[in-house]
Design a protein around this motif. Structure first.
Motif, PDB file in Angstrom:
ATOM      1  N   ARG A 215      -7.014   2.834 -12.568  1.00  0.00           N
ATOM      2  CA  ARG A 215      -5.696   3.460 -12.677  1.00  0.00           C
ATOM      3  C   ARG A 215      -5.125   3.747 -11.291  1.00  0.00           C
ATOM      4  N   ASP A 216      -5.953   4.286 -10.404  1.00  0.00           N
ATOM      5  CA  ASP A 216      -5.492   4.586  -9.044  1.00  0.00           C
ATOM      6  C   ASP A 216      -5.119   3.306  -8.303  1.00  0.00           C
ATOM      7  N   GLU A 218      -4.168   0.392  -9.566  1.00  0.00           N
ATOM      8  CA  GLU A 218      -2.943  -0.186 -10.135  1.00  0.00           C
ATOM      9  C   GLU A 218      -1.706   0.555  -9.645  1.00  0.00           C
ATOM     10  N   ARG A 219      -1.773   1.867  -9.599  1.00  0.00           N
ATOM     11  CA  ARG A 219      -0.646   2.647  -9.097  1.00  0.00           C
ATOM     12  C   ARG A 219      -0.376   2.342  -7.637  1.00  0.00           C
ATOM     13  N   GLY A 222       1.149  -1.129  -7.295  1.00  0.00           N
ATOM     14  CA  GLY A 222       2.366  -1.376  -8.037  1.00  0.00           C
ATOM     15  C   GLY A 222       2.220  -2.227  -9.275  1.00  0.00           C
ATOM     16  N   TYR A 223       1.065  -2.192  -9.909  1.00  0.00           N
ATOM     17  CA  TYR A 223       0.843  -2.952 -11.135  1.00  0.00           C
ATOM     18  C   TYR A 223       1.023  -2.054 -12.354  1.00  0.00           C
ATOM     19  N   PRO A 225      -0.051  -0.368 -15.904  1.00  0.00           N
ATOM     20  CA  PRO A 225      -1.399   0.067 -16.311  1.00  0.00           C
ATOM     21  C   PRO A 225      -2.037  -0.900 -17.296  1.00  0.00           C
TER      22      PRO A 225
END
Length: 276
Positions: A215-216, A218-219, A222-223, A225
């Motif tokens: 999750r971290d 991806e954030r 810029g992807y 979730p």
């Protein structure tokens, strides 16, 4: 290659070590499904090494690989080979005692099909219904199933039961990430295996840590979730607790660690180069 395939699978299944009475043995089956890139094969090899070292699967693990470089070393990853492998394990293990751990790494589609691809062969794809039928027919009771693929959450409902742990790199509606051609791991598998399971014997704890790490990442990059998913049967929670106790005791015993290293050295007949 075609003639060699049947022999390869028979040889590797015959070489699996027998189950040990009174021990919760873990048997590993790794599937690298898409043969058009090395990521999935590289991931499988790393996972197999980790589980052999920390989770006592040395001599009890087998890989099915679609990769042009491994055709004479590993059985190819096909529906029929996976079915035969699970059927063999169902006949050789103590199904009331032992656990089969299946890891599948490949591309997934939004209609919940896992790619089994080795051009120019035309292979059947793996669906949730087919995989559920394989396990039902095999007689394997205790199962850990990890699927690192896009839309892999679509496999949870058809596979879940009281005796099964299912972990997927994404939910049924989203992609997962990290299968670029120069990657050695997909993002979820790196977080789950390479990072979390190197620190714990709990698959559930490792999933929670991996979900946060993914999750971290991806954030930060810029992807959207991927939403990794988990399903744990109630009976399986108790079964995994017994496995964790066995593995922790083994890790604390220098003699057992030394013996395991000797077994790995004597049984390893294929040296895999991870470089491209």
């Amino acid at each position: 290659m075609f003639h060699r395939q049947g022999i390869l699978l028979d040889e590797q299944l015959a070489a699996l070590s027998p189950e040990r009475h009174g021990v919760v043995d873990l048997y590993f089956v790794g599937v690298a499904g898409d043969g058009k890139q090395d990521t999935f094969y590289s991931e499988l090899v790393s996972i197999k090494d980790l589980l052999d070292e920390r989770f006592d699967t040395a001599g009890r693990s087998i890989g099915l690989v679609n990769n042009p470089a491994t055709l004479m070393e590993y059985p190819v990853a096909t529906v029929s080979n996976l079915r035969s492998t699970l059927a063999h394990l169902g006949n050789m293990i103590n199904t009331d005692e032992d656990i089969v751990f299946l890891h599948i790494a490949t591309h997934g589609s939004d209609d919940h099909r896992l790619a089994l691809d080795l051009p120019p062969l035309e292979l059947a794809q793996l669906t949730p219904t087919v995989l559920a039928r394989m396990f039902a027919d095999s007689g394997i009771k205790w199962k850990v199933i990890v699927i690192s693929a896009c839309f892999s959450g679509g496999f949870i409902e058809p596979l879940k039961d009281d005796n099964t742990l299912i972990i997927t790199a994404a939910d049924a509606f989203h992609s997962s990430f990290g299968c670029e051609y120069d990657s050695d791991y997909t993002w979820f598998s790196q977080a789950f295996y390479d990072e979390a399971l190197s620190e714990t014997f709990s698959f559930v704890e490792a999933f929670e840590a991996a979900r946060e790490a993914v999750r971290d990442r991806e954030r930060a990059e810029g992807y959207p979730p991927s939403n990794p998913q988990i399903s744990v049967g109630g009976a399986m929670r108790k079964k995994l607790a017994a496995l964790e106790k066995h593995l922790a005791a083994r890790a604390a015993d220098p003699f057992q660690r030394s013996r395991a290293s000797s077994v790995r050295a004597s049984e390893r007949t294929i040296v895999v180069a991870k470089g491209r």
